[in-house]
Design a protein around this motif. Structure first.
Motif, PDB file in Angstrom:
ATOM      1  N   ARG A 158       0.837  -1.193   0.000  1.00 44.72           N
ATOM      2  CA  ARG A 158       0.000   0.000   0.000  1.00 44.72           C
ATOM      3  C   ARG A 158       0.876   1.249   0.000  1.00 44.72           C
ATOM      4  O   ARG A 158       2.099   1.182   0.113  1.00 44.72           O
ATOM      5  CB  ARG A 158      -0.932  -0.011   1.210  1.00 44.72           C
ATOM      6  N   GLU A 159       0.224   2.422  -0.135  1.00 48.17           N
ATOM      7  CA  GLU A 159       0.974   3.674  -0.160  1.00 48.17           C
ATOM      8  C   GLU A 159       1.687   3.885   1.173  1.00 48.17           C
ATOM      9  O   GLU A 159       1.265   3.383   2.214  1.00 48.17           O
ATOM     10  CB  GLU A 159       0.033   4.854  -0.453  1.00 48.17           C
ATOM     11  N   ARG A 160       2.777   4.663   1.152  1.00 47.26           N
ATOM     12  CA  ARG A 160       3.502   4.957   2.385  1.00 47.26           C
ATOM     13  C   ARG A 160       4.060   6.374   2.339  1.00 47.26           C
ATOM     14  O   ARG A 160       4.192   6.992   1.263  1.00 47.26           O
ATOM     15  CB  ARG A 160       4.638   3.954   2.605  1.00 47.26           C
ATOM     16  N   ARG A 172       0.794  14.282   0.699  1.00 47.03           N
ATOM     17  CA  ARG A 172      -0.192  13.468   1.405  1.00 47.03           C
ATOM     18  C   ARG A 172      -0.364  12.129   0.702  1.00 47.03           C
ATOM     19  O   ARG A 172       0.197  11.907  -0.387  1.00 47.03           O
ATOM     20  CB  ARG A 172      -1.526  14.195   1.510  1.00 47.03           C
ATOM     21  N   LEU A 173      -1.128  11.229   1.317  1.00 45.88           N
ATOM     22  CA  LEU A 173      -1.401   9.918   0.745  1.00 45.88           C
ATOM     23  C   LEU A 173      -2.832   9.865   0.225  1.00 45.88           C
ATOM     24  O   LEU A 173      -3.716  10.555   0.755  1.00 45.88           O
ATOM     25  CB  LEU A 173      -1.182   8.828   1.792  1.00 45.88           C
ATOM     26  N   PRO A 174      -3.106   9.064  -0.797  1.00 47.21           N
ATOM     27  CA  PRO A 174      -4.472   8.963  -1.309  1.00 47.21           C
ATOM     28  C   PRO A 174      -5.391   8.308  -0.296  1.00 47.21           C
ATOM     29  O   PRO A 174      -5.005   7.354   0.390  1.00 47.21           O
ATOM     30  CB  PRO A 174      -4.319   8.109  -2.566  1.00 47.21           C
ATOM     31  N   ASN A 175      -6.606   8.812  -0.200  1.00 45.76           N
ATOM     32  CA  ASN A 175      -7.580   8.199   0.701  1.00 45.76           C
ATOM     33  C   ASN A 175      -8.260   7.018   0.014  1.00 45.76           C
ATOM     34  O   ASN A 175      -7.982   6.700  -1.153  1.00 45.76           O
ATOM     35  CB  ASN A 175      -8.591   9.237   1.194  1.00 45.76           C
ATOM     36  N   ARG A 200     -11.064   5.059  -6.897  1.00 47.16           N
ATOM     37  CA  ARG A 200     -11.321   5.774  -8.152  1.00 47.16           C
ATOM     38  C   ARG A 200     -10.240   5.491  -9.181  1.00 47.16           C
ATOM     39  O   ARG A 200     -10.538   5.266 -10.370  1.00 47.16           O
ATOM     40  CB  ARG A 200     -11.399   7.278  -7.881  1.00 47.16           C
ATOM     41  N   CYS A 201      -8.995   5.464  -8.753  1.00 49.16           N
ATOM     42  CA  CYS A 201      -7.888   5.175  -9.659  1.00 49.16           C
ATOM     43  C   CYS A 201      -8.069   3.810 -10.308  1.00 49.16           C
ATOM     44  O   CYS A 201      -7.959   3.675 -11.539  1.00 49.16           O
ATOM     45  CB  CYS A 201      -6.568   5.245  -8.892  1.00 49.16           C
ATOM     46  N   THR A 255     -17.106   3.626  -1.719  1.00 52.52           N
ATOM     47  CA  THR A 255     -16.372   4.713  -1.065  1.00 52.52           C
ATOM     48  C   THR A 255     -16.989   6.069  -1.394  1.00 52.52           C
ATOM     49  O   THR A 255     -17.010   6.973  -0.554  1.00 52.52           O
ATOM     50  CB  THR A 255     -14.889   4.699  -1.468  1.00 52.52           C
ATOM     51  N   ALA A 256     -17.508   6.236  -2.622  1.00 54.57           N
ATOM     52  CA  ALA A 256     -18.157   7.492  -2.977  1.00 54.57           C
ATOM     53  C   ALA A 256     -19.412   7.726  -2.141  1.00 54.57           C
ATOM     54  O   ALA A 256     -19.797   8.873  -1.875  1.00 54.57           O
ATOM     55  CB  ALA A 256     -18.497   7.495  -4.467  1.00 54.57           C
TER      56      ALA A 256
END
Length: 402
Positions: A225-227, A320-323, A329-330, A391-392
């Motif tokens: 995951r993102e970091r 920042r990191l994506p929520n 969405r990506c 999520t939306a």
């Protein structure tokens, strides 16, 4: 059983080059891949010349860290590389996108594991499969013992290393999705890839039977995951949500296949004469409508794919990191781009008439390749749309890998 040949010492570059250089090499390589497309299908794997070309050009090293000679490229570069390859040969592109994406995953492994793969062989080719419920691992002293059988390991016949996932008991007794890095000598490739599309992608089954994996060659899904950035100016690809971006690279490959199909149809239609009427096919308004629809689908898919790359870059570069919603969405937009690419291929396939069904017509290969590509999990619209829609609407994200 098929095995990967030993890595050569001469063709690999110590430093792969810049992203722009790799993009240009991919474009330059495309004609050779197109010329080998029939051979690739017949072999059910990219031929040796293609494997050597990939290692020589270093196009798979887009996201490899600079300390190992990689390009640390921006996300857009992967789409720029995959589009001309997909236009040329869907099967070869499908194998190469696995090399790119699994190189990207390697950036999250312990440095010792990265050294194992890249220190002596910086152009190593990697493959893998990320379906954890098909394998089981148990902890032993110094690491894990892994067993399982995994399908769809694309490009595995070319690879020197592969990544597998399996469930194993975690530290608190819960099931843990763990990733394992395995050298080619420790797994068996089963000759199972007899498919209707992407025939030359070497997407065989692989079996591991009680293979010891040292601790440093394992990691958990959480590390994918993102970091947060670890130092100023760290490339964004080292901080990205990898499962999320994997769908973008696959979508870029599907886009390339669709572009190849539409371009092939245009070349044929411009000089085609209807057998029934004796008139030029290009004069028929129905043909004009169909090509306009196909081209519009292609353009919309391009905008979605590049938009996903640019949005993720902007988020990470902002500090920042994506929520949850942004990650979902990506993935969804990359998947929808694949749906549009598939629609473009189907439109020109329907417009092409009876001549398209012959194997000698490359349009039939593009049609079958897109049909196979569209079955990849990252291209499953229902799965991706549900995650984004949830999520939306303010509901929890349902996909643990995102």
């Amino acid at each position: 059983m098929q095995t990967a040949p030993s890595p050569e010492q001469t063709p690999a570059l110590a430093r792969a080059g810049t992203a722009d250089e790799l993009i240009e090499r991919a474009r330059a390589l495309a004609p050779a891949l197109k010329e080998r497309a029939e051979e690739t299908q017949a072999l059910r794997r990219p031929p040796e010349a293609t494997r050597l070309d990939v290692r020589r050009t270093g196009i798979h090293r887009l996201f490899q860290p600079a300390r190992f000679g990689g390009a640390d490229a921006p996300f857009r570069a992967a789409v720029d590389v995959m589009r001309p390859l997909g236009q040329a040969c869907g099967s070869s592109a499908w194998a190469i996108v696995q090399n790119i994406s699994h190189n990207s995953m390697m950036c999250r492994w312990p440095v010792q594991a990265q050294e194992d793969v890249w220190a002596d062989n910086p152009a190593a080719l990697l493959s893998g499969i990320l379906i954890p419920n098909l394998g089981r691992a148990r902890r032993v002293e110094g690491g894990y013992v892994l067993s399982g059988r995994w399908p769809f390991v694309s490009g595995v016949s070319l690879a020197e290393w592969a990544i597998f996932t399996a469930f194993t008991p975690g530290p608190d007794g819960e099931e843990e999705d763990r990733h394992f890095l395995v050298p080619q000598s420790d797994y068996q490739i089963l000759d199972t890839w007899y498919s209707i599309g992407l025939k030359g992608s070497a997407s065989h089954d692989v079996v591991l039977d009680e293979v010891f994996i040292p601790e440093h060659r394992t990691t958990t899904v959480d590390t994918m995951r993102e970091r947060e950035a670890r130092y100023p100016g760290e490339p964004v690809n080292l901080r990205a949500p990898l499962y999320c971006m994997f769908g973008v690279y696959i979508g870029g490959t599907a886009l390339g296949i669709a572009e190849g199909a539409v371009n092939t149809y245009l070349e044929q239609a411009r000089s085609r004469i209807s057998r029934a009427s004796g008139k030029a096919v290009s004069d028929f308004p129905t043909q004009q409508v169909k090509i306009a629809e196909a081209l519009s689908c292609i353009e919309a898919a391009r905008l979605l794919i590049y938009g996903a790359c640019d949005r993720m870059t902007e988020i990470l570069e902002s500090g920042r990191l994506p929520n949850d919603e942004e990650r979902a969405r990506c993935r969804a937009e990359a998947t929808f781009a694949g749906q549009l690419a598939t629609r473009a291929v189907n439109v020109v396939w329907d417009a092409a008439g009876g001549g398209a069904i012959y194997e000698r017509n490359p349009l039939s290969r593009y049609f079958c390749d897109m049909s196979a590509a569209n079955r990849h999990i990252t291209q499953n619209w229902d799965v991706s749309a549900i995650s984004y829609g949830r999520t939306a609407l303010g509901l929890p994200l349902d996909n643990p890998t995102l």
